[in-house]
Design a protein around this motif. Structure first.
Motif, PDB file in Angstrom:
ATOM      1  N   GLU A  54     -33.476  21.378  17.065  1.00  0.00           N
ATOM      2  CA  GLU A  54     -32.737  20.881  15.694  1.00  0.00           C
ATOM      3  C   GLU A  54     -32.849  22.178  14.516  1.00  0.00           C
ATOM      4  O   GLU A  54     -32.088  22.361  14.138  1.00  0.00           O
ATOM      5  CB  GLU A  54     -33.321  19.584  15.519  1.00  0.00           C
ATOM      6  CG  GLU A  54     -33.055  18.353  16.211  1.00  0.00           C
ATOM      7  CD  GLU A  54     -34.078  18.289  17.638  1.00  0.00           C
ATOM      8  OE1 GLU A  54     -35.056  19.003  17.239  1.00  0.00           O
ATOM      9  OE2 GLU A  54     -33.859  17.973  18.445  1.00  0.00           O
ATOM     10  N   LYS A  74     -29.805  24.048  13.389  1.00  0.00           N
ATOM     11  CA  LYS A  74     -29.326  24.078  11.842  1.00  0.00           C
ATOM     12  C   LYS A  74     -29.295  25.558  11.186  1.00  0.00           C
ATOM     13  O   LYS A  74     -28.405  25.732  10.449  1.00  0.00           O
ATOM     14  CB  LYS A  74     -30.305  23.281  11.098  1.00  0.00           C
ATOM     15  CG  LYS A  74     -30.059  23.045   9.632  1.00  0.00           C
ATOM     16  CD  LYS A  74     -30.975  22.179   9.212  1.00  0.00           C
ATOM     17  CE  LYS A  74     -31.097  22.001   7.507  1.00  0.00           C
ATOM     18  NZ  LYS A  74     -32.030  21.091   6.984  1.00  0.00           N
ATOM     19  N   ARG A 132     -26.021  27.337   9.754  1.00  0.00           N
ATOM     20  CA  ARG A 132     -25.704  27.825   8.498  1.00  0.00           C
ATOM     21  C   ARG A 132     -25.306  29.293   8.460  1.00  0.00           C
ATOM     22  O   ARG A 132     -24.451  29.530   7.900  1.00  0.00           O
ATOM     23  CB  ARG A 132     -27.210  27.523   8.056  1.00  0.00           C
ATOM     24  CG  ARG A 132     -27.212  28.262   6.497  1.00  0.00           C
ATOM     25  CD  ARG A 132     -28.546  28.469   5.922  1.00  0.00           C
ATOM     26  NE  ARG A 132     -29.312  29.820   6.484  1.00  0.00           N
ATOM     27  CZ  ARG A 132     -28.765  30.796   6.358  1.00  0.00           C
ATOM     28  NH1 ARG A 132     -27.899  31.182   5.099  1.00  0.00           N
ATOM     29  NH2 ARG A 132     -29.520  31.932   6.828  1.00  0.00           N
TER      30      ARG A 132
END
Length: 104
Positions: free
Chosen positions: A55, A59, A63
């Motif tokens: 996760e 992420k 980004r």
């Protein structure tokens, strides 16, 4: 950053030592373009090194895709003295749990 496994830190240290070996042997003043690359914590803060749970990794990659507009990324699962089993597990997690979450 505190969750970066000890084996990853050790592997990074071995990788960096190998990367800068010739510069050190020849007493070069600047071993690499950015001196901070030798500091794994700084490299993580800069986004050059991404570690963590699937996760967390997804992420951060998302980004970077969104912010930088990148459309490809190279991943180094084998570095320093990382064992094959550890690198293969990271590659498996990347393929099964990270890449499917990336959009764009």
């Amino acid at each position: 950053y505190k969750h970066f496994p000890a084996l990853g830190r050790a592997g990074y240290a071995v990788w960096y030592a190998n990367l800068t070996k010739l510069w050190r042997e020849n007493h070069a003043t600047t071993p690499v373009a950015r001196a901070s690359i030798g500091d794994v914590e700084e490299s993580m803060r800069e986004g050059a090194v991404i570690v963590g749970s699937p996760e967390t990794v997804a992420k951060e990659i998302q980004r970077q895709v969104d912010e930088l507009g990148i459309n490809y990324m190279t991943c180094g699962m084998f570095f320093g003295n990382i064992a094959c089993a550890h690198a293969m597990r990271s590659l498996e997690l990347l393929a099964q749990e990270v890449i499917p979450k990336i959009k764009g």
